[in-house]
Design an enzyme around this catalytic site. Structure first.
Site, PDB file in Angstrom:
ATOM      1  N   GLY A  46       0.839  -1.193   0.000  1.00 53.96           N
ATOM      2  CA  GLY A  46       0.000   0.000   0.000  1.00 53.96           C
ATOM      3  C   GLY A  46       0.870   1.237   0.000  1.00 53.96           C
ATOM      4  O   GLY A  46       2.013   1.201   0.468  1.00 53.96           O
ATOM      5  N   GLN A  51       3.521   9.827   0.608  1.00 48.67           N
ATOM      6  CA  GLN A  51       4.772   9.059   0.728  1.00 48.67           C
ATOM      7  C   GLN A  51       5.690   9.259  -0.474  1.00 48.67           C
ATOM      8  O   GLN A  51       6.860   8.876  -0.442  1.00 48.67           O
ATOM      9  CB  GLN A  51       4.476   7.572   0.930  1.00 48.67           C
ATOM     10  CG  GLN A  51       3.789   7.294   2.264  1.00 48.67           C
ATOM     11  CD  GLN A  51       3.529   5.819   2.440  1.00 48.67           C
ATOM     12  OE1 GLN A  51       2.518   5.306   1.988  1.00 48.67           O
ATOM     13  NE2 GLN A  51       4.459   5.113   3.076  1.00 48.67           N
ATOM     14  N   CYS A  94       5.922   0.004   7.145  1.00 54.73           N
ATOM     15  CA  CYS A  94       5.584   1.179   6.339  1.00 54.73           C
ATOM     16  C   CYS A  94       6.772   1.514   5.456  1.00 54.73           C
ATOM     17  O   CYS A  94       7.906   1.527   5.932  1.00 54.73           O
ATOM     18  CB  CYS A  94       5.262   2.346   7.276  1.00 54.73           C
ATOM     19  SG  CYS A  94       4.843   3.866   6.410  1.00 54.73           S
ATOM     20  N   LEU A  95       6.521   1.796   4.178  1.00 51.50           N
ATOM     21  CA  LEU A  95       7.622   2.113   3.264  1.00 51.50           C
ATOM     22  C   LEU A  95       8.351   3.395   3.669  1.00 51.50           C
ATOM     23  O   LEU A  95       9.493   3.600   3.270  1.00 51.50           O
ATOM     24  CB  LEU A  95       7.098   2.228   1.826  1.00 51.50           C
ATOM     25  CG  LEU A  95       6.579   0.910   1.221  1.00 51.50           C
ATOM     26  CD1 LEU A  95       6.087   1.141  -0.193  1.00 51.50           C
ATOM     27  CD2 LEU A  95       7.652  -0.177   1.253  1.00 51.50           C
ATOM     28  N   HIS A 136      -4.362   1.798   7.540  1.00 54.86           N
ATOM     29  CA  HIS A 136      -2.998   2.333   7.586  1.00 54.86           C
ATOM     30  C   HIS A 136      -2.827   3.446   6.539  1.00 54.86           C
ATOM     31  O   HIS A 136      -2.298   4.526   6.842  1.00 54.86           O
ATOM     32  CB  HIS A 136      -2.026   1.170   7.335  1.00 54.86           C
ATOM     33  CG  HIS A 136      -0.577   1.552   7.257  1.00 54.86           C
ATOM     34  ND1 HIS A 136       0.377   1.003   8.081  1.00 54.86           N
ATOM     35  CD2 HIS A 136       0.082   2.409   6.436  1.00 54.86           C
ATOM     36  CE1 HIS A 136       1.563   1.524   7.764  1.00 54.86           C
ATOM     37  NE2 HIS A 136       1.410   2.372   6.774  1.00 54.86           N
ATOM     38  N   GLU A 137      -3.305   3.199   5.309  1.00 55.13           N
ATOM     39  CA  GLU A 137      -3.118   4.185   4.228  1.00 55.13           C
ATOM     40  C   GLU A 137      -3.989   5.421   4.445  1.00 55.13           C
ATOM     41  O   GLU A 137      -3.550   6.537   4.186  1.00 55.13           O
ATOM     42  CB  GLU A 137      -3.415   3.549   2.866  1.00 55.13           C
ATOM     43  CG  GLU A 137      -2.517   2.384   2.474  1.00 55.13           C
ATOM     44  CD  GLU A 137      -1.048   2.630   2.677  1.00 55.13           C
ATOM     45  OE1 GLU A 137      -0.597   3.784   2.549  1.00 55.13           O
ATOM     46  OE2 GLU A 137      -0.332   1.663   3.005  1.00 55.13           O
ATOM     47  N   HIS A 140      -2.442   7.813   6.711  1.00 52.07           N
ATOM     48  CA  HIS A 140      -1.412   8.658   6.073  1.00 52.07           C
ATOM     49  C   HIS A 140      -2.020   9.961   5.547  1.00 52.07           C
ATOM     50  O   HIS A 140      -1.375  11.010   5.581  1.00 52.07           O
ATOM     51  CB  HIS A 140      -0.772   7.938   4.882  1.00 52.07           C
ATOM     52  CG  HIS A 140       0.403   7.069   5.246  1.00 52.07           C
ATOM     53  ND1 HIS A 140       1.537   7.573   5.836  1.00 52.07           N
ATOM     54  CD2 HIS A 140       0.631   5.741   5.078  1.00 52.07           C
ATOM     55  CE1 HIS A 140       2.409   6.584   6.017  1.00 52.07           C
ATOM     56  NE2 HIS A 140       1.878   5.462   5.572  1.00 52.07           N
TER      57      HIS A 140
HETATM   58 ZN    ZN Z   1       2.702   3.540   5.660  1.00 57.55          ZN
END
Ligand code: ZN
Length: 173
Positions: A46, A51, A94-95, A136-137, A140
């Site tokens: 995701g 990000q 998380c990226l 989670h997304e 963000h």
């Molecule tokens: Zn994340």
């Protein structure tokens, strides 16, 4: 579909509240394509637009880990319209916080309303991994990171670690 550089903790951009996408222009479609390329390249399941440094409410998700299982989902202006009282605990990463994983407790199921890239409004109910991923997304988009759901001690520790790493990088350059 160029891969874009990822914004990493402790970059303050990650704390921005993203703005609604508005009309689905060619630029929005190109951003979604780049976000998918960036997510597959990482690899991750995701990614939110912030990000890659763009504060707009756009999310891409794909739980298919292997190339042949790919089934990308692009969510424009997604919002959680319902969440279950029952919760589940799932390990998240998380990226923007590479190599860090922790268990997070969230509602087990959620209903999410969003627009697809054709501008159609879609409402979907998710459970399991998809539910965790969507929550989670969407966090963000509101400047919230999964580490915000951990204890203050754990959160402080990981933020310090990434601050140190960022400082090292600046000194090395
Ligand atoms: Zn994340």
């Amino acid at each position: 579909m160029p891969v874009r550089p990822l914004v990493l903790l402790p970059d303050a951009k990650l704390r921005l509240v993203s703005a609604p996408v508005g009309p689905i222009t060619q630029e929005v479609r190109a951003l979604a394509a780049d976000m998918l390329a960036t997510m597959y390249d990482a690899p991750g399941i995701g990614l939110a637009a912030i990000q890659v440094g763009v504060p707009t409410r756009l999310v891409v998700v794909d739980l298919g880990r292997k190339e042949e299982d790919r089934d990308p989902l692009v969510l424009v202006d997604p919002e959680i319209v319902w969440s279950s009282h029952e919760t589940r605990v799932h390990e998240e990463g998380c990226l923007s916080i590479p190599e860090y994983y922790e268990e997070v407790e969230r509602p087990d199921r959620v209903r999410v309303r969003y627009r697809d890239l054709d501008g159609r409004t879609v409402e979907t109910e998710a459970d399991g991994m998809l539910s965790t991923c969507l929550q989670h997304e969407i966090d963000h988009l509101n400047g919230i990171l999964f580490i915000d759901h951990l204890s203050r001690l754990k959160r402080t520790r990981v933020i310090k670690k990434f601050e140190k790493a960022a400082k090292r990088e600046t000194t090395d350059a």
